[in-house]
Design a protein around this motif. Structure first.
Motif, PDB file in Angstrom:
ATOM      1  N   ALA A   1      18.757 -22.304 -13.056  1.00 36.29           N
ATOM      2  CA  ALA A   1      18.484 -23.188 -11.911  1.00 36.29           C
ATOM      3  C   ALA A   1      17.258 -22.684 -11.148  1.00 36.29           C
ATOM      4  O   ALA A   1      16.430 -23.482 -10.695  1.00 36.29           O
ATOM      5  CB  ALA A   1      19.705 -23.264 -10.991  1.00 36.29           C
ATOM      6  N   GLY A   2      17.142 -21.367 -11.011  1.00 37.12           N
ATOM      7  CA  GLY A   2      15.991 -20.774 -10.340  1.00 37.12           C
ATOM      8  C   GLY A   2      14.707 -21.037 -11.107  1.00 37.12           C
ATOM      9  O   GLY A   2      13.680 -21.397 -10.510  1.00 37.12           O
ATOM     10  N   ILE A   3      14.762 -20.898 -12.434  1.00 36.38           N
ATOM     11  CA  ILE A   3      13.581 -21.155 -13.272  1.00 36.38           C
ATOM     12  C   ILE A   3      13.168 -22.631 -13.127  1.00 36.38           C
ATOM     13  O   ILE A   3      11.990 -22.948 -12.957  1.00 36.38           O
ATOM     14  CB  ILE A   3      13.867 -20.791 -14.750  1.00 36.38           C
ATOM     15  CG1 ILE A   3      14.009 -19.276 -14.891  1.00 36.38           C
ATOM     16  CG2 ILE A   3      12.763 -21.306 -15.671  1.00 36.38           C
ATOM     17  CD1 ILE A   3      14.579 -18.812 -16.232  1.00 36.38           C
ATOM     18  N   ASN A   4      14.150 -23.520 -13.159  1.00 34.80           N
ATOM     19  CA  ASN A   4      13.881 -24.958 -13.003  1.00 34.80           C
ATOM     20  C   ASN A   4      13.211 -25.233 -11.650  1.00 34.80           C
ATOM     21  O   ASN A   4      12.259 -26.011 -11.566  1.00 34.80           O
ATOM     22  CB  ASN A   4      15.205 -25.731 -13.109  1.00 34.80           C
ATOM     23  CG  ASN A   4      15.020 -27.219 -12.885  1.00 34.80           C
ATOM     24  OD1 ASN A   4      14.261 -27.869 -13.591  1.00 34.80           O
ATOM     25  ND2 ASN A   4      15.698 -27.765 -11.886  1.00 34.80           N
ATOM     26  N   MET A   5      13.693 -24.545 -10.608  1.00 37.40           N
ATOM     27  CA  MET A   5      13.153 -24.737  -9.259  1.00 37.40           C
ATOM     28  C   MET A   5      11.698 -24.279  -9.191  1.00 37.40           C
ATOM     29  O   MET A   5      10.839 -24.988  -8.670  1.00 37.40           O
ATOM     30  CB  MET A   5      14.015 -23.933  -8.278  1.00 37.40           C
ATOM     31  CG  MET A   5      13.980 -24.392  -6.857  1.00 37.40           C
ATOM     32  SD  MET A   5      15.370 -23.691  -5.935  1.00 37.40           S
ATOM     33  CE  MET A   5      15.015 -21.943  -5.998  1.00 37.40           C
ATOM     34  N   PHE A   6      11.434 -23.081  -9.746  1.00 43.39           N
ATOM     35  CA  PHE A   6      10.072 -22.555  -9.716  1.00 43.39           C
ATOM     36  C   PHE A   6       9.141 -23.401 -10.579  1.00 43.39           C
ATOM     37  O   PHE A   6       8.014 -23.688 -10.200  1.00 43.39           O
ATOM     38  CB  PHE A   6      10.039 -21.075 -10.152  1.00 43.39           C
ATOM     39  CG  PHE A   6      10.429 -20.150  -9.045  1.00 43.39           C
ATOM     40  CD1 PHE A   6       9.572 -19.922  -7.974  1.00 43.39           C
ATOM     41  CD2 PHE A   6      11.664 -19.532  -9.034  1.00 43.39           C
ATOM     42  CE1 PHE A   6       9.937 -19.090  -6.927  1.00 43.39           C
ATOM     43  CE2 PHE A   6      12.044 -18.701  -7.998  1.00 43.39           C
ATOM     44  CZ  PHE A   6      11.184 -18.473  -6.942  1.00 43.39           C
TER      45      PHE A   6
END
Lengths: 174, 157
Positions: free
Chosen positions: A108-113
């Protein structure tokens, strides 16, 4: 990794937290309330990207006006989550849902960044309009699904008896 | 009388099924939590706007009208997923003070929302003085209390 968890588990402060009557209920309750602040606001940001709601709100308004609150919720969530892990590391070490939750949060963090540094750069072109680019809508759907899965795996951590058979066969928690 | 009603709920075949079926409770609890996130977001975006924070460039009544249906449907989802949990653990709930405090505050929250909060949020902005801030603050307080008591039913009962 196991020895790190065992080392934390034996620390006096971890034991003190684990043996405190009020620490666990307090930390878990704050964890749930801060989850509402973080995940609740992020869910409506994602739904704006997907085009489900807040269609008249300029897209760029949400990160500038809501993200500081969402990040505050996330910060409190990380601290209370960290303390919960610190207090009972060996309870979580062998828990499939704990590791699934960590992996989902990472994705989810990778998707956000990825969204922030790639798709969002062109926001001025689609800020006011109702037509959101496909990449942004996809990022919204992926984020909604991932954060919902984080919430679900977080709740499932309490069900240590319902872990997949293949995970049990690995004997990680033994 | 109330106790016998809870004993009746606990004795329903559905309650027994909920307890016997391994995945029934976890699935319903997970759905309840996802619905809670939907409800919290819809409430918070409007309450923060009432407090003069958040999406201040969007008219308050527009924001409140748009999120009203999300709030209502999320609450319906919370009720639909909450009721089976009460049925299957009716006596545990009956003897938990947190359950009764939660129910009382939910009733207060619903009355507050459909009377005062809705009226203030749908009103023309700038005509109600400091009332929007008071209402936003109370609304956040009410629904946070509900979440806290809900969590404590499971932990301290």
């Amino acid at each position: 990794m196991r020895s790190l968890f065992e080392w934390v588990d034996a620390l006096p402060s971890s034991i003190a937290l684990r043996e405190s009557l009020n620490a666990y209920p307090t930390m878990l309750t704050i964890h749930v309330v801060s989850m509402c602040l973080f995940a609740g606001l992020i869910a409506y940001w994602d739904m704006r990207l997907v085009g489900l709601t807040l269609k008249k709100v300029p897209v760029s308004n949400i990160p500038t006006r809501l993200f500081p609150w969402a990040l505050t919720g996330y910060g409190i969530n990380l601290i209370t989550g960290g303390l919960l892990l610190y207090s009972q590391p060996m309870r979580y070490y062998g828990n499939f849902y704990f590791w699934a939750k960590m992996a989902l949060m990472l994705v989810a963090g990778i998707n956000m960044f990825w969204f922030h540094y790639a798709t969002y750069k062109s926001v001025q072109a689609w800020d006011q309009g109702r037509e959101i680019p496909l990449n942004a809508r996809l990022a919204g759907v992926v984020s909604l699904v991932l954060w919902a899965a984080v919430v679900v795996t977080g709740r499932m951590m309490a069900y240590s008896g319902l872990m997949p058979g293949w995970w049990n066969n690995l004997n990680i928690g033994a | 009388m109330m106790q016998s009603f809870f004993e009746w709920m606990q004795g329903l075949p559905f309650s027994a099924w909920m307890l016997e079926e391994t995945w029934a409770s976890p699935i319903i609890q997970c759905a309840h939590l996802v619905a809670l996130v939907g409800f919290a977001g819809a409430v918070l975006v409007v309450d923060m706007r009432l407090l003069g924070r958040g999406l201040i460039k969007t008219p308050l009544n527009q924001l409140a009208r748009e999120l009203d249906r999300w709030m209502i449907w999320s609450f319906v989802a919370l009720f639909v997923t909450g009721a089976p949990q009460v049925l299957s653990t009716a006596l545990k709930q009956y003897y938990s003070p947190f359950f009764w405090w939660k129910m009382q505050i939910i009733v207060i929250g619903l009355l507050f929302n459909f009377t005062i909060r809705r009226r203030v949020a749908f009103a023309k902005e700038g005509t109600l003085g400091h009332w929007p801030k008071v209402v936003g603050f109370l609304s956040i307080g009410i629904w946070t209390s509900v979440s806290v008591y809900a969590r404590l039913i499971g932990l301290l009962s």
